[in-house]
Design a protein around this motif. Sequence first.
Motif, PDB file in Angstrom:
ATOM      1  N   ALA A  40      13.990  26.324  33.077  1.00 35.10           N
ATOM      2  CA  ALA A  40      15.028  27.032  34.050  1.00 35.10           C
ATOM      3  C   ALA A  40      16.358  27.314  33.161  1.00 35.10           C
ATOM      4  O   ALA A  40      16.856  28.363  33.473  1.00 35.10           O
ATOM      5  CB  ALA A  40      15.176  26.263  35.145  1.00 35.10           C
ATOM      6  N   ARG A  41      16.838  26.281  32.443  1.00 37.03           N
ATOM      7  CA  ARG A  41      17.786  26.488  31.613  1.00 37.03           C
ATOM      8  C   ARG A  41      17.851  27.558  30.574  1.00 37.03           C
ATOM      9  O   ARG A  41      18.670  28.433  30.292  1.00 37.03           O
ATOM     10  CB  ARG A  41      18.276  25.182  31.026  1.00 37.03           C
ATOM     11  N   ILE A  56      16.389  25.018  40.609  1.00 34.49           N
ATOM     12  CA  ILE A  56      15.650  26.292  40.164  1.00 34.49           C
ATOM     13  C   ILE A  56      14.010  26.183  39.860  1.00 34.49           C
ATOM     14  O   ILE A  56      13.241  26.741  40.283  1.00 34.49           O
ATOM     15  CB  ILE A  56      16.285  27.099  38.883  1.00 34.49           C
ATOM     16  N   THR A  85      17.731  31.103  32.395  1.00 34.04           N
ATOM     17  CA  THR A  85      19.086  31.439  32.736  1.00 34.04           C
ATOM     18  C   THR A  85      19.816  31.920  31.460  1.00 34.04           C
ATOM     19  O   THR A  85      20.377  32.942  31.424  1.00 34.04           O
ATOM     20  CB  THR A  85      19.784  30.407  33.245  1.00 34.04           C
ATOM     21  N   LEU A 123      19.239  34.903  38.827  1.00 35.88           N
ATOM     22  CA  LEU A 123      19.941  35.104  40.277  1.00 35.88           C
ATOM     23  C   LEU A 123      19.787  33.895  41.100  1.00 35.88           C
ATOM     24  O   LEU A 123      20.928  33.769  42.138  1.00 35.88           O
ATOM     25  CB  LEU A 123      19.170  36.092  40.843  1.00 35.88           C
ATOM     26  N   ASN A 137      20.570  31.069  40.319  1.00 41.79           N
ATOM     27  CA  ASN A 137      22.003  30.469  39.994  1.00 41.79           C
ATOM     28  C   ASN A 137      23.203  30.899  40.333  1.00 41.79           C
ATOM     29  O   ASN A 137      24.366  30.300  41.129  1.00 41.79           O
ATOM     30  CB  ASN A 137      22.112  29.983  38.415  1.00 41.79           C
ATOM     31  N   LEU A 138      23.093  32.230  40.407  1.00 44.06           N
ATOM     32  CA  LEU A 138      24.263  33.242  40.684  1.00 44.06           C
ATOM     33  C   LEU A 138      24.634  33.208  42.139  1.00 44.06           C
ATOM     34  O   LEU A 138      25.707  33.080  42.609  1.00 44.06           O
ATOM     35  CB  LEU A 138      24.243  34.681  40.161  1.00 44.06           C
ATOM     36  N   GLN A 149      22.650  31.578  44.683  1.00 46.48           N
ATOM     37  CA  GLN A 149      22.573  30.492  45.349  1.00 46.48           C
ATOM     38  C   GLN A 149      23.314  29.356  44.752  1.00 46.48           C
ATOM     39  O   GLN A 149      23.356  28.446  45.337  1.00 46.48           O
ATOM     40  CB  GLN A 149      20.997  30.183  45.751  1.00 46.48           C
ATOM     41  N   GLY A 150      23.612  29.369  43.765  1.00 47.85           N
ATOM     42  CA  GLY A 150      24.160  28.151  42.899  1.00 47.85           C
ATOM     43  C   GLY A 150      23.591  27.352  42.433  1.00 47.85           C
ATOM     44  O   GLY A 150      23.635  26.146  42.429  1.00 47.85           O
ATOM     45  N   TYR A 151      22.265  27.321  42.558  1.00 43.64           N
ATOM     46  CA  TYR A 151      21.288  26.551  42.128  1.00 43.64           C
ATOM     47  C   TYR A 151      21.298  25.776  40.811  1.00 43.64           C
ATOM     48  O   TYR A 151      21.639  26.568  39.879  1.00 43.64           O
ATOM     49  CB  TYR A 151      19.754  27.137  42.309  1.00 43.64           C
ATOM     50  N   SER A 152      21.073  24.824  40.501  1.00 39.46           N
ATOM     51  CA  SER A 152      21.087  23.854  39.261  1.00 39.46           C
ATOM     52  C   SER A 152      19.646  24.288  38.608  1.00 39.46           C
ATOM     53  O   SER A 152      18.879  24.747  39.270  1.00 39.46           O
ATOM     54  CB  SER A 152      21.107  22.229  39.434  1.00 39.46           C
ATOM     55  N   ALA A 153      19.717  23.720  37.450  1.00 37.21           N
ATOM     56  CA  ALA A 153      18.397  23.732  36.782  1.00 37.21           C
ATOM     57  C   ALA A 153      17.281  23.203  37.664  1.00 37.21           C
ATOM     58  O   ALA A 153      16.082  23.737  37.718  1.00 37.21           O
ATOM     59  CB  ALA A 153      18.584  23.181  35.287  1.00 37.21           C
TER      60      ALA A 153
END
Lengths: 353, 208
Positions: free
Chosen positions: B162-163, B151, B166, B139, B141-142, B144-148
């Motif tokens: 995190a990767r 996150i 996800t 979520l 990433n989806l 907020q567009g956060y990278s690993a």
Amino acid sequence: MSMNSHTPAPTPTPLCAAFEPQVALLSSGMLEADEAAAVHEHLATCAYCQLQLHEYQRLREDTLRLLFGSEDMPAQSHSNSGTQRALNGAAGGATLDRPAYFTLADILQASAEAPPEADEPRQAPRPPEARRQRRLLTSLGAIAAVLLLAVLTASLFSAFLGSRSPAVEPTPTIQRPFVPYFAAAPGSPCDTNPQASTLWSQDKGTCLTNPPRTRLVSQGHLLAVMRWDAGTYQLPQNYKISVQVTLEGPTTAKLQMDDDSRSIGHVIACSPNHCDLDGQSSAACACATSGPLTLIISVNGASERFYVGSTLLGSVTEASPLHPDSIGLGVTASDPSAQGAQAVFANFAVTAT
Amino acid sequence: MPDSAPAPLPAALFAEMLERTQVRLVGFARGLIGNSEDARDLVQDVYVEALRQAQRRGPPFGPQPDPAAVDRWLYAVTYHRAVSLLRHRRVIAWQPLDAAMPEVERRSGSPSFEEYVVESAALQSALARLEPEDAACLLLNLVQGYSAGEIARTLEITPEAARKRTSRALQRLRVAYSQQNPTSTDPSSPHTQQTAAPPSAVQKRGAQ
């Protein structure tokens, strides 16, 4: 989203399983450049993984659509959709086209109403109706504060005058006229009196408000899930308290009536294949787990009768007519680690008979 | 005489932060706990906590608040509160007596409304089957567009974790979604069973 049934589904190659984690992440921007290049190289020759990639992209869009509601359903091109904006919206990107949920005034008022350092997530989830009410109250917070101030001022002023008066009569508690109370599940009006906690097995309990058309599902340790604030009502001489309960697993559900002033506390406890009154087992009673049971406390003046379904557990005659302070409901799992044990309460009612 | 107490965060800054973050934060919370009303309530409490932190000028609301750090703080607090709420749902929950109604606002005239309702319910159910940690990574990433890396800083895990989380969340979500809504994705995927969430995960987050 459905596939064309006339087109044979592509089959995976031996490499596909190894690439799936990266294919899943390709749209997330979380792959390193060399990883992304390798995935693209595989995708160029693999129809199966192309389909997987398409589905992952679709899944991301569907999820965003779910999270941001129907307002952001992409109706036209994806490049202008709310979902795409959300995908692109990191680090100060465009905002979603949705009305704001909160204003600064809302948060300030909520902060003023919340106790300091409140750890609200440790409370039971408030039902939707209570939350809506809370937000409505939040918006009326300023008015309420002014009224409260006026009342406090008036109280202080009257106390000052009263100190000079020879006699001050205590204000009697005004009881509301009784009206039959029905709720799909145990609910308001709930007794928030801190002393009430001592009436219910020393358990602090939780006051809940019953949203319309819901049932209450409770499981775990002993927990008073509801105390109906009976003391504020002019109960009739003859009345009946009932609740429907469904037991699932090794759970005990309880219906309890208390009168703090006279140290009266009666409880019907119902557990699978067993039921009792005030801790005394009733041989004739069995609380099946196959369906809902009805727990009933029937009061006629000073006489009480206790039932599980149509089975009479016992009766008690008090010295005078009963006007209980509270009526409680609770549940306990006999084994705290029991998985899936729960009691489902529904159709709570207090009616004149 | 100098005042030793820190100056409170200007209201305009807090209001800007509120405006900038609230829609996505509610979306993030909704994805974690699966209920719009709960999500809005939870996020309101997060903002109350943020306000108090800002009044104290505690981190990340220092002399010159970094918006990225503020965002991470908000998401971290929301995540921890959501996890706490999910734990409590195992004790008490309200269930509708009617047939389950997805939480969408009906919009008359929308030709795809029925399909949308079915898919939303299926997706919500699929999201609820994810482990909270995995769901949070997906979520973030989806929404907020956060990278690993971002996150990882938000949830205090490693970027590699995190990767992995996800990716795992996406794979399990796809499987669960296809099981709930067979028309949504390819149910014939040979990987479907390999990536299905274990029963323990279902019990962990599933509402009663």
